[in-house]
Design a protein around this motif. Structure first.
Motif, PDB file in Angstrom:
ATOM      1  N   ARG A  61     -69.750 -18.568  31.122  1.00 33.96           N
ATOM      2  CA  ARG A  61     -71.110 -18.940  30.705  1.00 33.96           C
ATOM      3  C   ARG A  61     -72.167 -18.281  31.567  1.00 33.96           C
ATOM      4  O   ARG A  61     -73.270 -18.026  31.106  1.00 33.96           O
ATOM      5  CB  ARG A  61     -71.259 -20.458  30.722  1.00 33.96           C
ATOM      6  CG  ARG A  61     -70.552 -21.127  29.553  1.00 33.96           C
ATOM      7  CD  ARG A  61     -70.544 -22.611  29.706  1.00 33.96           C
ATOM      8  NE  ARG A  61     -69.862 -22.990  30.926  1.00 33.96           N
ATOM      9  CZ  ARG A  61     -69.886 -24.216  31.427  1.00 33.96           C
ATOM     10  NH1 ARG A  61     -70.556 -25.160  30.833  1.00 33.96           N
ATOM     11  NH2 ARG A  61     -69.244 -24.490  32.552  1.00 33.96           N
ATOM     12  N   THR A 103     -64.775 -30.265  45.160  1.00 37.59           N
ATOM     13  CA  THR A 103     -65.398 -31.424  44.530  1.00 37.59           C
ATOM     14  C   THR A 103     -64.365 -32.539  44.405  1.00 37.59           C
ATOM     15  O   THR A 103     -63.246 -32.303  43.978  1.00 37.59           O
ATOM     16  CB  THR A 103     -65.888 -31.043  43.119  1.00 37.59           C
ATOM     17  OG1 THR A 103     -66.717 -29.895  43.231  1.00 37.59           O
ATOM     18  CG2 THR A 103     -66.670 -32.173  42.501  1.00 37.59           C
ATOM     19  N   ARG A 104     -64.753 -33.748  44.813  1.00 34.90           N
ATOM     20  CA  ARG A 104     -63.834 -34.882  44.674  1.00 34.90           C
ATOM     21  C   ARG A 104     -64.293 -35.731  43.506  1.00 34.90           C
ATOM     22  O   ARG A 104     -65.467 -36.081  43.414  1.00 34.90           O
ATOM     23  CB  ARG A 104     -63.832 -35.713  45.955  1.00 34.90           C
ATOM     24  CG  ARG A 104     -63.388 -34.950  47.173  1.00 34.90           C
ATOM     25  CD  ARG A 104     -61.886 -34.853  47.236  1.00 34.90           C
ATOM     26  NE  ARG A 104     -61.273 -36.157  47.434  1.00 34.90           N
ATOM     27  CZ  ARG A 104     -61.137 -36.729  48.618  1.00 34.90           C
ATOM     28  NH1 ARG A 104     -61.548 -36.119  49.697  1.00 34.90           N
ATOM     29  NH2 ARG A 104     -60.589 -37.906  48.729  1.00 34.90           N
ATOM     30  N   GLN A 126     -76.582 -22.534  32.694  1.00 40.82           N
ATOM     31  CA  GLN A 126     -75.176 -22.890  32.518  1.00 40.82           C
ATOM     32  C   GLN A 126     -75.119 -24.213  31.798  1.00 40.82           C
ATOM     33  O   GLN A 126     -75.404 -25.245  32.378  1.00 40.82           O
ATOM     34  CB  GLN A 126     -74.488 -23.076  33.868  1.00 40.82           C
ATOM     35  CG  GLN A 126     -74.338 -21.809  34.640  1.00 40.82           C
ATOM     36  CD  GLN A 126     -73.455 -22.032  35.849  1.00 40.82           C
ATOM     37  OE1 GLN A 126     -73.102 -23.141  36.184  1.00 40.82           O
ATOM     38  NE2 GLN A 126     -73.097 -20.957  36.501  1.00 40.82           N
ATOM     39  N   GLY A 127     -74.719 -24.202  30.554  1.00 39.95           N
ATOM     40  CA  GLY A 127     -74.612 -25.443  29.802  1.00 39.95           C
ATOM     41  C   GLY A 127     -73.572 -26.333  30.420  1.00 39.95           C
ATOM     42  O   GLY A 127     -72.768 -25.888  31.211  1.00 39.95           O
ATOM     43  N   GLN A 128     -73.583 -27.596  30.091  1.00 38.32           N
ATOM     44  CA  GLN A 128     -72.590 -28.520  30.670  1.00 38.32           C
ATOM     45  C   GLN A 128     -71.214 -28.215  30.101  1.00 38.32           C
ATOM     46  O   GLN A 128     -71.009 -28.097  28.938  1.00 38.32           O
ATOM     47  CB  GLN A 128     -72.994 -29.960  30.343  1.00 38.32           C
ATOM     48  CG  GLN A 128     -72.020 -31.013  30.841  1.00 38.32           C
ATOM     49  CD  GLN A 128     -71.829 -31.018  32.325  1.00 38.32           C
ATOM     50  OE1 GLN A 128     -72.775 -30.853  33.072  1.00 38.32           O
ATOM     51  NE2 GLN A 128     -70.606 -31.155  32.779  1.00 38.32           N
ATOM     52  N   LEU A 170     -68.667 -35.840  43.694  1.00 40.41           N
ATOM     53  CA  LEU A 170     -69.743 -34.944  44.060  1.00 40.41           C
ATOM     54  C   LEU A 170     -69.768 -33.852  43.023  1.00 40.41           C
ATOM     55  O   LEU A 170     -69.085 -32.858  43.138  1.00 40.41           O
ATOM     56  CB  LEU A 170     -69.513 -34.381  45.451  1.00 40.41           C
ATOM     57  CG  LEU A 170     -70.708 -33.642  46.022  1.00 40.41           C
ATOM     58  CD1 LEU A 170     -70.966 -34.066  47.432  1.00 40.41           C
ATOM     59  CD2 LEU A 170     -70.495 -32.151  45.945  1.00 40.41           C
ATOM     60  N   VAL A 171     -70.483 -34.090  41.979  1.00 42.41           N
ATOM     61  CA  VAL A 171     -70.524 -33.112  40.902  1.00 42.41           C
ATOM     62  C   VAL A 171     -71.810 -32.338  41.048  1.00 42.41           C
ATOM     63  O   VAL A 171     -72.891 -32.891  40.975  1.00 42.41           O
ATOM     64  CB  VAL A 171     -70.456 -33.809  39.538  1.00 42.41           C
ATOM     65  CG1 VAL A 171     -70.488 -32.791  38.430  1.00 42.41           C
ATOM     66  CG2 VAL A 171     -69.216 -34.659  39.452  1.00 42.41           C
ATOM     67  N   ARG A 172     -71.668 -31.064  41.289  1.00 39.54           N
ATOM     68  CA  ARG A 172     -72.851 -30.237  41.487  1.00 39.54           C
ATOM     69  C   ARG A 172     -73.601 -30.120  40.168  1.00 39.54           C
ATOM     70  O   ARG A 172     -73.006 -29.955  39.111  1.00 39.54           O
ATOM     71  CB  ARG A 172     -72.422 -28.859  41.982  1.00 39.54           C
ATOM     72  CG  ARG A 172     -73.545 -27.980  42.394  1.00 39.54           C
ATOM     73  CD  ARG A 172     -73.056 -26.971  43.411  1.00 39.54           C
ATOM     74  NE  ARG A 172     -71.931 -26.189  42.903  1.00 39.54           N
ATOM     75  CZ  ARG A 172     -72.057 -24.981  42.377  1.00 39.54           C
ATOM     76  NH1 ARG A 172     -73.223 -24.424  42.271  1.00 39.54           N
ATOM     77  NH2 ARG A 172     -71.005 -24.323  41.977  1.00 39.54           N
ATOM     78  N   ARG A 195     -64.122 -25.013  35.279  1.00 41.39           N
ATOM     79  CA  ARG A 195     -65.466 -24.578  34.904  1.00 41.39           C
ATOM     80  C   ARG A 195     -66.256 -24.307  36.172  1.00 41.39           C
ATOM     81  O   ARG A 195     -66.031 -24.930  37.203  1.00 41.39           O
ATOM     82  CB  ARG A 195     -66.155 -25.661  34.074  1.00 41.39           C
ATOM     83  CG  ARG A 195     -65.532 -25.796  32.706  1.00 41.39           C
ATOM     84  CD  ARG A 195     -66.363 -26.687  31.836  1.00 41.39           C
ATOM     85  NE  ARG A 195     -65.800 -26.712  30.491  1.00 41.39           N
ATOM     86  CZ  ARG A 195     -66.337 -27.370  29.479  1.00 41.39           C
ATOM     87  NH1 ARG A 195     -67.460 -28.058  29.666  1.00 41.39           N
ATOM     88  NH2 ARG A 195     -65.796 -27.349  28.290  1.00 41.39           N
ATOM     89  N   GLU A 208     -69.160 -24.973  37.203  1.00 37.82           N
ATOM     90  CA  GLU A 208     -70.097 -25.892  37.869  1.00 37.82           C
ATOM     91  C   GLU A 208     -69.403 -26.759  38.913  1.00 37.82           C
ATOM     92  O   GLU A 208     -70.068 -27.427  39.684  1.00 37.82           O
ATOM     93  CB  GLU A 208     -70.833 -26.766  36.857  1.00 37.82           C
ATOM     94  CG  GLU A 208     -69.960 -27.707  36.064  1.00 37.82           C
ATOM     95  CD  GLU A 208     -69.756 -27.208  34.647  1.00 37.82           C
ATOM     96  OE1 GLU A 208     -69.695 -25.974  34.485  1.00 37.82           O
ATOM     97  OE2 GLU A 208     -69.674 -28.029  33.733  1.00 37.82           O
ATOM     98  N   TYR A 209     -68.099 -26.791  38.937  1.00 34.59           N
ATOM     99  CA  TYR A 209     -67.409 -27.590  39.938  1.00 34.59           C
ATOM    100  C   TYR A 209     -66.961 -26.719  41.093  1.00 34.59           C
ATOM    101  O   TYR A 209     -66.398 -25.649  40.891  1.00 34.59           O
ATOM    102  CB  TYR A 209     -66.201 -28.296  39.310  1.00 34.59           C
ATOM    103  CG  TYR A 209     -66.572 -29.092  38.100  1.00 34.59           C
ATOM    104  CD1 TYR A 209     -67.475 -30.138  38.202  1.00 34.59           C
ATOM    105  CD2 TYR A 209     -66.065 -28.759  36.850  1.00 34.59           C
ATOM    106  CE1 TYR A 209     -67.852 -30.849  37.072  1.00 34.59           C
ATOM    107  CE2 TYR A 209     -66.431 -29.465  35.724  1.00 34.59           C
ATOM    108  CZ  TYR A 209     -67.332 -30.515  35.846  1.00 34.59           C
ATOM    109  OH  TYR A 209     -67.709 -31.203  34.737  1.00 34.59           O
TER     110      TYR A 209
END
Ligand code: SF4
Ligand code: SF4
Lengths: 178, 562
Positions: B66, B155-156, A176-178, A168-170, B148, B150-151
């Motif tokens: 970021r 998160t799995r 926000q760059g990867q 489950l990657v948001r 980071r 974004e996680y």
């Protein structure tokens, strides 16, 4: 060498019997001991203070309109008694109980459903001396979709959603760059 | 910058070599300098400071910033212990190209720190001699750096077993003996592969972090300022007070919160009591490891009253839950103070009898003397801390070098030995127990009255940085806090004492007999769980395989998740 062994023997024999009879006789705890948490649904005003400060999220409060459901997952409890410290009604407190071992975690789970009300003394919802405990944290504990209720409490997802699919990657938010 | 700092020797050395740096130094917290440098310059300054000016490498802090500035941040933290100074060298790295030249070839102490920065945030240490995966589990997907932003914390990720880091090949003609992944010395997970030539260790490889619990992720995304101390204290079953104290003190320094003196004294007293019971535990364990169980039994018997004392004073024999940002939650009453004095008098008497016997016990010495040599030079190069360093004649002790709580008023005596072996490390701990007893008594006598909690009126200011090092029983616990907006840290980084000491083990066990390896590993008082902070599981024992790895993983996940 011999002298050292002699000294060690004296220490060992001097100690006498130190093993306690527990569990065959009770092992009392000191007055300040923080044991298993107990609560009283009649005193609780569902202010959410305890859920707000509980570090391991052992207390989860869900807004259900007029009433609130408070769930205690005491298997997560770290016996810090922060809930007791902030509770304006002292509706929750640590007991002397420490024998909580169980083969089934659900033994340690309980729920109470309470009417939400303001404090009868001060008329406010929840007040604490410590400013940090007052501040609302953004993205606080997995806030679900929906609006805050009149007390500023958001509907909350269960603490950890174990039913999540393997990955489950948001999506990264904009900017926000990867 | 304060005038005293300007006088310091290291600063002169630094500005001679790098004249530009003076204009870039900022000092928001006394004793903590921060410089923002271009990324080409940072490795140069780090290497020069460590190798020419005698700085001690502490840790790196990689930050995903970021959402604020569009780039990544990396900070190298150095300590000039004699001059009571921390130096944070910070560099901002573009989001699409987060590379920095590795300093590990010249600063070996940075080895793990740089690998962790890659694993967790994706900062590439270019030219690192051993860039294998360190922290992440073997089956973690490649290219994902969980710290980071974004996680989410829960998160799995899918399992990709092909990503397991390669093992170090054993030298020609040697035999591999695995120790671990469980119970290498204590009941904790870590996996040493020893390369043996006959009975003699000629090399070793380490894989650990099996029990990482992601507390840094929780700290900067889920918990608030006052929840973190309780999670911090769960990092370790022994030095809980150390971690929570280091964290709250870092926040207080960053936000300039004036902590009442009485609260500082209470923290000090609890910290010293913790050191006493930790050292008693260790001496017992050391006896156990070399099969001298009388020592274990007696030391733990002597220790138990201290645990009961803690239960009476704080409400819990471990995990005192006493620290909040701004002060402590409960007072030490006069009755509790008398209680502490009474228990300590008994412990001192009994421990003295043990020490008298142990110091002339030749059977103990035979197992500990000249075993597990860590030379002073190596201890410095690898950044060893605590009794491991002090047993190798490196006189560092954060209580003196970077005072926190009320230690600046207590006149702590450093206990240093120059034997460089397991015996020297034992002596350091034995003497430190007496020193701690003296400190507790002194603190109880000097403790002023007054409040125990500071008044905090408004939100804590964001984007301040502060460090705090607390001397745990096993060495320096270092915490870094950058404050954030949401009533929680923007970045909370911690480095437990076992982290640098574990890196010194390879050096310590080089050339010893196989039978002495457990006591060598034990001699720096390892605490694997403090070193490890994300939940993972790996069962890659080559030989017997009852379950496949996936089955076991599934099984244990089901078990933990209930
Ligand atoms: S004692 Fe601490 S962990 Fe337990 S319910 Fe109360 S606040 Fe939560
Ligand atoms: S703090 Fe007390 S009154 Fe408020 S919800 Fe918790 S138990 Fe109820």
């Amino acid at each position: 060498m011999f002298k050292a062994k002699l000294k060690e023997a004296v220490i060992c024999f001097g100690a006498g019997r130190v093993t306690l009879k527990y569990p065959f006789e009770p092992s009392p705890v000191p007055p300040k001991f923080r044991g298993k948490i107990e609560f009283d649904a009649r005193k609780c005003i569902a202010c959410g203070g305890c859920a707000n400060v509980c570090p391991p999220r052992c207390i989860v409060i869900e807004d259900m309109g007029e009433v609130a459901k408070i769930t205690f997952n005491l298997d997560r409890c770290i016996q810090c008694a922060r809930c007791y410290e902030v509770c304006p009604e002292k509706a929750i407190w640590p007991t002397d109980e420490f024998e909580t071992a169980t083969p089934d975690k659900s033994d340690l789970k309980s729920e109470m459903i309470v009417w939400m009300s303001t404090c009868q003394r001060c008329g406010r919802c929840f007040e604490t001396d410590n400013a940090i405990d007052k501040f609302e944290s953004k993205r606080w504990r997995g806030r679900g979709p929906g609006e805050a209720n009149k007390h500023g409490i958001f509907p909350i997802k269960p603490p950890i959603d174990f039913s999540m699919p393997g990955s489950l990657v948001r999506e990264p938010e904009e900017g926000q760059g990867q | 910058m304060s005038p005293e700092t300007l006088q310091k020797k290291f600063l002169r050395g630094l500005t001679e070599q790098f004249p530009d740096i003076l204009g870039k130094l900022q000092e928001h917290v006394p004793g903590q300098l921060i410089a923002v440098l271009p990324r080409e310059e940072l490795p140069k300054v780090t290497k020069y400071a460590v190798n020419q000016l005698g700085a001690r490498f502490v840790i790196t802090v990689a930050t995903d910033q970021r959402d604020k500035t569009g780039d990544f941040g990396i900070s190298y933290i150095l300590a000039f212990d004699e001059e009571k100074q921390f130096l944070v060298l910070h560099s901002n790295l573009p989001a699409d190209d987060p590379r920095i030249e590795s300093v590990t070839p010249e600063v070996p102490a940075a080895n793990w720190a740089e690998r962790e920065a890659y694993d967790m945030v994706g900062i590439v240490p270019e030219g690192h001699p051993d860039p294998r995966r360190l922290v992440l589990p073997d089956d973690f997907p490649a290219g994902i750096h969980p710290l980071r932003k974004e996680y989410q914390y829960n998160t799995r990720f899918p399992s990709e077993p092909q990503n397991a880091p390669p093992r170090m090949p054993p030298p020609e003609g040697s035999t591999v003996v695995p120790i671990g992944p469980f119970y290498p010395t204590l009941e904790e997970p870590a996996y040493f592969r020893l390369f043996l030539d006959g009975e003699r260790v000629v090399g070793s490889d380490y894989r650990g972090f099996y029990n990482h619990r992601a507390v840094e992720k929780l700290g900067d995304s889920e918990l608030n300022y006052n929840q973190v101390p309780f999670v911090a204290q769960q990092i370790c079953g022994i030095c809980g007070q150390v971690h929570s104290c280091a964290y709250v003190e870092a926040v207080e320094r960053a936000c300039e919160i004036e902590v009442p003196m009485r609260a500082k004294y209470i923290r000090t007293i609890l910290l010293e009591l913790e050191r006493i019971h930790s050292h008693l535990l260790w001496v017992g364990l050391a006896g156990h490891i070399i099969a001298f169980d009388t020592v274990l039994m007696q030391l733990w018997r002597i220790r138990e009253p201290v645990m009961w004392l803690m239960e009476r004073v704080t409400g819990n024999r471990k995990h005192y839950s006493s620290n909040l940002v701004g002060g402590v939650r409960f007072d030490i009453t006069p009755e509790a103070a008398d209680d502490i004095r009474r228990v300590l008098a008994k412990v001192e008497e009994e421990f003295k009898a043990v020490v008298d016997a142990v110091l002339i016990d030749t059977s103990l010495m035979a197992r500990l003397k000249d075993v597990g040599i860590l030379t002073e030079e190596n201890a410095r190069a690898l950044g060893a801390v605590g009794p491991t360093a002090r047993g190798s004649n490196v006189a560092i002790d954060c209580r003196v070098d970077h005072p926190y709580a009320a230690y600046d008023q207590l006149d702590v005596q450093k206990q240093v030995q120059d034997g460089c072996d397991c015996w020297a490390r034992t002596l350091v701990r034995l003497y430190e127990v007496f020193e701690s007893i003296r400190l507790v008594r002194k603190a109880l006598d000097q403790m002023p009255g007054g409040p125990i909690m500071a008044k905090i009126d408004g939100p804590l200011p964001a984007d301040r940085i502060a460090l705090c090092s607390v001397e745990a029983a096993r060495g320096e616990s270092h915490h870094y806090v950058r404050t954030g907006e949401d009533n929680r840290p923007y970045r909370w980084r911690l480095r437990a004492p076992t982290y640098p000491n574990l890196q010194a083990v390879g050096c310590m066990i080089q050339g010893v007999n196989l039978a002495d390896v457990p006591i060598c590993i034990g001699s720096y008082d390892p605490c694997f769980s403090c070193t490890e902070r994300v939940e993972t599981l790996d069962v890659n024992t080559n030989e017997i395989r009852v379950y496949t790895r996936e089955e076991l993983q599934e099984l244990s996940r089901r078990k933990t998740l209930g």
